[in-house]
Design a protein around this motif. Structure first.
Motif, PDB file in Angstrom:
ATOM      1  N   ASP A 193       0.802  -1.231   0.000  1.00 45.12           N
ATOM      2  CA  ASP A 193       0.000   0.000   0.000  1.00 45.12           C
ATOM      3  C   ASP A 193       0.832   1.278   0.000  1.00 45.12           C
ATOM      4  OD1 ASP A 193      -2.392  -1.500   0.163  1.00 45.12           O
ATOM      5  OD2 ASP A 193      -2.035  -1.768   2.313  1.00 45.12           O
ATOM      6  N   ASN A 194       2.082   1.146   0.337  1.00 48.33           N
ATOM      7  CA  ASN A 194       2.913   2.352   0.397  1.00 48.33           C
ATOM      8  C   ASN A 194       4.378   1.987   0.171  1.00 48.33           C
ATOM      9  OD1 ASN A 194       3.174   1.017   2.833  1.00 48.33           O
ATOM     10  ND2 ASN A 194       2.603   2.746   4.119  1.00 48.33           N
ATOM     11  N   LYS A 195       5.266   2.918   0.494  1.00 48.07           N
ATOM     12  CA  LYS A 195       6.675   2.666   0.245  1.00 48.07           C
ATOM     13  C   LYS A 195       7.493   2.789   1.514  1.00 48.07           C
ATOM     14  CE  LYS A 195       6.955   3.839  -4.600  1.00 48.07           C
ATOM     15  NZ  LYS A 195       7.184   4.868  -5.593  1.00 48.07           N
ATOM     16  N   PHE A 196       8.564   2.024   1.558  1.00 47.25           N
ATOM     17  CA  PHE A 196       9.501   2.088   2.670  1.00 47.25           C
ATOM     18  C   PHE A 196      10.817   2.658   2.158  1.00 47.25           C
ATOM     19  CE2 PHE A 196      12.981  -0.185   5.014  1.00 47.25           C
ATOM     20  CZ  PHE A 196      12.817   0.437   6.232  1.00 47.25           C
ATOM     21  N   TYR A 197      11.316   3.661   2.873  1.00 50.40           N
ATOM     22  CA  TYR A 197      12.589   4.280   2.494  1.00 50.40           C
ATOM     23  C   TYR A 197      13.614   4.073   3.604  1.00 50.40           C
ATOM     24  CZ  TYR A 197       9.903   6.789  -1.043  1.00 50.40           C
ATOM     25  OH  TYR A 197       9.095   7.104  -2.105  1.00 50.40           O
ATOM     26  N   HIS A 198      14.755   3.533   3.252  1.00 48.75           N
ATOM     27  CA  HIS A 198      15.869   3.433   4.193  1.00 48.75           C
ATOM     28  C   HIS A 198      16.900   4.481   3.805  1.00 48.75           C
ATOM     29  CE1 HIS A 198      19.452   0.908   5.888  1.00 48.75           C
ATOM     30  NE2 HIS A 198      19.161   1.950   6.642  1.00 48.75           N
ATOM     31  N   VAL A 199      17.080   5.454   4.690  1.00 49.90           N
ATOM     32  CA  VAL A 199      17.968   6.583   4.411  1.00 49.90           C
ATOM     33  C   VAL A 199      19.148   6.509   5.370  1.00 49.90           C
ATOM     34  CG1 VAL A 199      18.100   9.110   4.284  1.00 49.90           C
ATOM     35  CG2 VAL A 199      15.916   7.962   3.821  1.00 49.90           C
ATOM     36  N   ASP A 200      20.365   6.637   4.851  1.00 52.30           N
ATOM     37  CA  ASP A 200      21.545   6.653   5.712  1.00 52.30           C
ATOM     38  C   ASP A 200      22.362   7.889   5.371  1.00 52.30           C
ATOM     39  OD1 ASP A 200      23.872   6.280   7.121  1.00 52.30           O
ATOM     40  OD2 ASP A 200      23.926   4.114   6.775  1.00 52.30           O
ATOM     41  N   LEU A 201      22.356   8.850   6.297  1.00 48.19           N
ATOM     42  CA  LEU A 201      22.990  10.146   6.005  1.00 48.19           C
ATOM     43  C   LEU A 201      24.470  10.174   6.384  1.00 48.19           C
ATOM     44  CD1 LEU A 201      20.109  12.513   7.241  1.00 48.19           C
ATOM     45  CD2 LEU A 201      20.581  11.731   4.915  1.00 48.19           C
ATOM     46  N   TYR A 202      25.034   9.014   6.736  1.00 46.90           N
ATOM     47  CA  TYR A 202      26.417   8.968   7.227  1.00 46.90           C
ATOM     48  C   TYR A 202      27.385   9.712   6.317  1.00 46.90           C
ATOM     49  CZ  TYR A 202      30.839   6.963   8.879  1.00 46.90           C
ATOM     50  OH  TYR A 202      32.106   6.790   9.359  1.00 46.90           O
ATOM     51  N   ARG A 203      27.263   9.480   5.016  1.00 52.90           N
ATOM     52  CA  ARG A 203      28.210  10.066   4.077  1.00 52.90           C
ATOM     53  C   ARG A 203      27.769  11.406   3.508  1.00 52.90           C
ATOM     54  NH1 ARG A 203      31.915   5.863   2.964  1.00 52.90           N
ATOM     55  NH2 ARG A 203      31.055   4.177   4.192  1.00 52.90           N
ATOM     56  N   LEU A 204      26.705  11.926   4.091  1.00 53.43           N
ATOM     57  CA  LEU A 204      26.180  13.179   3.568  1.00 53.43           C
ATOM     58  C   LEU A 204      27.184  14.320   3.761  1.00 53.43           C
ATOM     59  CD1 LEU A 204      23.190  14.042   2.601  1.00 53.43           C
ATOM     60  CD2 LEU A 204      23.235  15.314   4.729  1.00 53.43           C
ATOM     61  N   GLN A 205      27.394  15.087   2.699  1.00 52.32           N
ATOM     62  CA  GLN A 205      28.381  16.169   2.761  1.00 52.32           C
ATOM     63  C   GLN A 205      27.740  17.518   3.075  1.00 52.32           C
ATOM     64  OE1 GLN A 205      31.502  15.441   2.513  1.00 52.32           O
ATOM     65  NE2 GLN A 205      31.559  13.465   1.458  1.00 52.32           N
ATOM     66  N   SER A 206      26.567  17.745   2.503  1.00 54.01           N
ATOM     67  CA  SER A 206      25.958  19.069   2.668  1.00 54.01           C
ATOM     68  C   SER A 206      24.447  18.952   2.736  1.00 54.01           C
ATOM     69  CB  SER A 206      26.309  19.949   1.478  1.00 54.01           C
ATOM     70  OG  SER A 206      25.696  19.419   0.320  1.00 54.01           O
ATOM     71  N   GLU A 207      23.817  20.024   3.229  1.00 54.80           N
ATOM     72  CA  GLU A 207      22.354  19.998   3.282  1.00 54.80           C
ATOM     73  C   GLU A 207      21.761  20.038   1.877  1.00 54.80           C
ATOM     74  OE1 GLU A 207      19.763  22.239   6.131  1.00 54.80           O
ATOM     75  OE2 GLU A 207      21.373  21.734   7.536  1.00 54.80           O
TER      76      GLU A 207
END
Ligand code: ADP
Ligand code: MG
Length: 145
Positions: free
Chosen positions: A72-86
């Motif tokens: 019925d919907n979606k699942f998102y797995h987000v991992d911001l570990y390597r995020l550099q900038s907003e």
């Protein structure tokens, strides 16, 4: 709602993830915080399992977001570990993902969300107590409370 639990192995943390999936089954955001090795991915595996996802792709290393289609919907797995900038958060489309209340979203390293931290969410803090011991605190955060 506020829940505090000590787990003494990965399976217990996975089980806590399975139970916590109930809070977001029809949509919602689980924001995970805490250092590397705290158990965030292990917990996420439990959430995914409870949603009927057979296998969570190993922590998204280069991909920041992974999407899983549910019935019925979606699942998102987000991992911001390597995020550099907003800016990167915008580039990966996180604002859009968060704006759909039917989406189920788990975000590792939510410390990095900054302004994009949703008002309504469930915060899950992971503390390393000992080699196999973690203190996990789950708290419902709502605009209207
Ligand atoms: P993170 O995503 O926070 O970096 P992971 O879930 O990837 O953490 O890794 C946690 C590591 O710690 C795994 O190797 C896991 O087997 C181990 N571990 C030992 N005890 C626990 C526990 N009680 N809860 C979660 N993981 C544990
Ligand atoms: Mg992880």
């Amino acid at each position: 709602m506020m829940e505090e639990k000590i787990t003494t192995n990965g399976d217990e943390t996975r089980q806590l993830g399975e139970q916590s999936a109930e809070y977001v089954r029809t949509g919602g955001v689980l924001c995970l915080y805490g250092d590397l090795g705290g158990g965030k991915t292990t917990f996420t595996q439990g959430v995914a399992k409870a949603l009927g996802i057979k296998k969570l792709v190993p922590s998204p290393t280069f991909l920041i977001v992974r999407t899983y289609d549910l019935q019925d919907n979606k699942f998102y797995h987000v991992d911001l570990y390597r995020l550099q900038s907003e800016q990167e958060i915008e580039d990966i489309g996180l604002p859009e993902i968060l704006s759909d209340p039917t989406n189920i979203v788990v975000i590792e390293w939510s410390e990095k969300l900054g302004n994009l931290l949703p008002n309504d969410r469930i915060d899950v803090h992971f503390e390393y107590v000992g080699e196999d011991k973690r203190k996990i605190t789950i708290k419902n955060i709502s605009e209207h409370s």
